[in-house]
Scaffold this motif. Sequence first.
Motif, short mmCIF file in Angstrom:
data_model
loop_
_atom_site.label_atom_id
_atom_site.label_comp_id
_atom_site.label_asym_id
_atom_site.label_seq_id
_atom_site.Cartn_x
_atom_site.Cartn_y
_atom_site.Cartn_z
N TYR A 278 -4.97 11.13 8.86
CA TYR A 278 -5.88 10.31 8.06
C TYR A 278 -5.24 8.93 7.93
O TYR A 278 -4.02 8.83 7.79
N ALA B 274 -1.77 2.84 5.99
CA ALA B 274 -1.07 3.97 5.40
C ALA B 274 -1.52 5.25 6.10
O ALA B 274 -2.72 5.51 6.21
N LEU B 275 -0.53 6.00 6.59
CA LEU B 275 -0.81 7.19 7.39
C LEU B 275 -0.54 8.46 6.58
O LEU B 275 0.49 8.56 5.93
N ILE B 276 -1.46 9.42 6.63
CA ILE B 276 -1.18 10.77 6.14
C ILE B 276 -1.25 11.68 7.37
O ILE B 276 -2.32 11.93 7.91
N ILE B 277 -0.06 12.10 7.82
CA ILE B 277 0.04 12.82 9.09
C ILE B 277 0.21 14.31 8.79
O ILE B 277 1.01 14.69 7.92
N ASN C 47 -4.91 6.82 -1.97
CA ASN C 47 -4.23 5.61 -1.53
C ASN C 47 -4.53 4.48 -2.51
O ASN C 47 -5.67 4.33 -2.94
N ASN D 240 -5.46 5.10 5.97
CA ASN D 240 -6.07 4.13 5.07
C ASN D 240 -5.69 2.73 5.51
O ASN D 240 -4.53 2.47 5.84
N LYS E 130 -13.76 9.71 0.37
CA LYS E 130 -14.03 10.58 1.50
C LYS E 130 -13.85 12.03 1.05
O LYS E 130 -13.02 12.30 0.18
N ALA F 45 -8.44 4.55 -2.97
CA ALA F 45 -9.21 5.29 -1.97
C ALA F 45 -8.86 6.77 -2.08
O ALA F 45 -7.69 7.13 -2.05
N GLY G 184 -3.99 18.97 6.15
CA GLY G 184 -4.55 17.72 6.65
C GLY G 184 -5.36 18.08 7.89
O GLY G 184 -5.71 19.26 8.09
N ASP G 185 -5.64 17.07 8.72
CA ASP G 185 -6.35 17.38 9.96
C ASP G 185 -5.87 16.41 11.03
O ASP G 185 -6.64 15.59 11.52
N ARG H 17 -8.50 21.28 4.90
CA ARG H 17 -8.16 20.06 5.65
C ARG H 17 -7.54 19.01 4.74
O ARG H 17 -7.43 17.84 5.11
N GLY H 18 -7.23 19.42 3.52
CA GLY H 18 -6.60 18.52 2.56
C GLY H 18 -5.85 19.41 1.59
O GLY H 18 -5.58 20.58 1.89
N TYR I 119 -5.82 13.46 -2.14
CA TYR I 119 -4.85 12.44 -1.75
C TYR I 119 -5.41 11.09 -2.20
O TYR I 119 -6.62 10.87 -2.13
N THR J 8 0.84 -1.20 0.00
CA THR J 8 0.00 0.00 0.00
C THR J 8 0.87 1.25 0.00
O THR J 8 1.99 1.23 0.52
N SER K 187 0.11 5.76 0.13
CA SER K 187 -0.74 6.94 -0.06
C SER K 187 0.07 7.96 -0.84
O SER K 187 1.29 8.06 -0.67
N SER L 147 -10.42 4.68 3.55
CA SER L 147 -9.66 5.73 4.24
C SER L 147 -10.53 6.28 5.36
O SER L 147 -11.75 6.35 5.22
N TYR L 148 -9.88 6.68 6.43
CA TYR L 148 -10.60 7.16 7.61
C TYR L 148 -10.19 8.60 7.90
O TYR L 148 -8.99 8.90 7.98
N VAL L 149 -11.20 9.47 8.00
CA VAL L 149 -10.94 10.90 8.20
C VAL L 149 -11.78 11.41 9.37
O VAL L 149 -12.10 12.59 9.45
N ASP M 172 -12.87 3.63 -2.22
CA ASP M 172 -13.50 4.39 -1.15
C ASP M 172 -13.37 5.87 -1.49
O ASP M 172 -12.40 6.29 -2.13
#
Lengths: 351, 351
Positions: free
Chosen positions: B154, B107-110, A156, B156, A143, A107, B150-151, A149-150, A154, A67, A69, B69-71, A141
């Motif tokens: 996020y 997968a992290l988007i920090i 993935n 995935n 979102k 995603a 970002g926030d 906030r982006g 982005y 994976t 992103s 993905s989770y936001v 997916d």
Amino acid sequence: MSQPPELNCPLPLGQYERIVMAHGGGGQLMQQLLDRLVQPTFDNPYLADRHDSAVFESGGLRYAFTTDSYVVKPLFFPGGDIGKLAVCGTLNDLAMAGARPMFLSAALIIEEGLPIESLQRVLESMAAAARAAGVAIVTGDTKVVERGRGDGLYINTAGIGLIQPTTPAIHPAAVVPGDVILINGDIGRHGIAIMAQREGLALETTLESDCADLSGLVAHLLDVGIDIHCLRDLTRGGLASALIEITEAARVSIQLDAPAIPVNDAVNGVCEILGFDPLYVANEGVMAIFMPESQASQALEVLRHHPLGENAALIGQVTGPASPGHVHLRTAFGTERSLIRLSGEQLPRIC
Amino acid sequence: MSQPPELNCPLPLGQYERIVMAHGGGGQLMQQLLDRLVQPTFDNPYLADRHDSAVFESGGLRYAFTTDSYVVKPLFFPGGDIGKLAVCGTLNDLAMAGARPMFLSAALIIEEGLPIESLQRVLESMAAAARAAGVAIVTGDTKVVERGRGDGLYINTAGIGLIQPTTPAIHPAAVVPGDVILINGDIGRHGIAIMAQREGLALETTLESDCADLSGLVAHLLDVGIDIHCLRDLTRGGLASALIEITEAARVSIQLDAPAIPVNDAVNGVCEILGFDPLYVANEGVMAIFMPESQASQALEVLRHHPLGENAALIGQVTGPASPGHVHLRTAFGTERSLIRLSGEQLPRIC
């Protein structure tokens, strides 16, 4: 583009109270984040492997799973866009384990306000890259996050690939002293193309990203019987960082021959003006191939007959376990220097 | 929390020049984005399936592959955090295809500036949720974006699961008239817990998200021989949106019995005060189960003996192909109303 001074002398992660850009830069700080936080927390042999893909066995077959992103800025650049990058990048990570890509996921994290037309262009670019590789994007997916906030979009992608029964275990641990190191093309075009676009540099020639799917080329090398020991695509941190990582994982040293490393004139020009070292600039369609010396001329022949290997070169050799963790560069003047991991990267958000 | 007026009468995607929050809300606008842009572009039978996972066969075995993905905002909430959510959500998507989870990616988007301590808490929470499910996080990626791009964080996750040879094809297309619809628990807790946290509502009782891994419960139902036709977890858009989607995919109608649908008193209270309908509020540990009526009491018995099924209930039945695309709700007063797809969701960034 310049790094805060303290990053030149990295502190243990514990003394960083907050994430800084260099924690995502493919250098020393990112390595620390992975070594000290992510790996001990998720603790399992697959992750500890430090490969581009996790390789697992099921029903008597070997699969690769990976994976990434993508947060590249800008979304569109000469030679590609975030969509092509997201598909090729994950295809490449599968290929680096010797796997033939089977399926991808996609995603999206979209920032409110993104023009629908931009989204459409990116999706079409993803579809075209996947189609060219003969791979379907089978699950996804979507979102949406608020403005601010982006950064547009982005993406993935995750991927699953199948490793043929005849393919050897392609892996840092398979690297042995005596192996030669080939690369399939000239280095630094992705990073410099992105930077030129971002900074509005007017270059005399249009410099395009090397963004490309390497899975077909890898399959071709395997099909003709090249005994590949290890593959690594030269993304964040460039050639130098990738090789340093391999020496650490395989506990070997590497001797590189600087004049043998192909660098495009335009890339060299921009690097000289801005003080960048092309060895550390990101690529998105260039890989290092570790393999027996006996097959080197055959592999070079195969590479140079492929559109993604025209500038292929033999750039160095694995020299032994004597000084593990070291990559030595022999310059055109006969002098030698050791390559070190940068703390971050010269240019953030390159992929 | 209120929707812009034009969204109550959605225009074709073509008349939206830019992405709006509702394009990610699990309602009508998101459906249009998928139907008119994503699916035609990526065009393949797996995606057209509209399942939580893509199911493919390899080496004689069936696998499920999924990504999300989770936001969610905030990162930490009563009953969970973005890490637990990211692991459970993907485990659930695999389970909805009847698959036993094998491997996850992360997968992290920090966002630059995230406290390391927050990252650590989230990673530990991911590791704990994966461990509890007996699944390893085997591959990953880390990106860092600048402040204001970002926030916080996020995440995935993608996942691969194996479908046992004895498991039937669990799928919207397998839903037939006469099937009963069970849910494993009361609805709306995730959405209301997030909202209460976000708005600083002082509730008399602490309302916790229902965020949970349903894969063990699904495996248990399959192991005792329940002939599951379809499963759907009730995330963005809640119970109503999930059932509407099933009726459209399976070309059936559904009759729901409102008094049978379990809703926690605190959820009901908040919904009444704020004018929310719990039928549309997101859940992260509740699923609808479509299955033959003949096994309903056995399934309820099994569910109610499981910690995630104590409040299980039979809430309705598939009534036939006569009026496809319709979910009819019979109220406690004997009246009936049709449930429609909202344009977006009541509460953005719930997952």
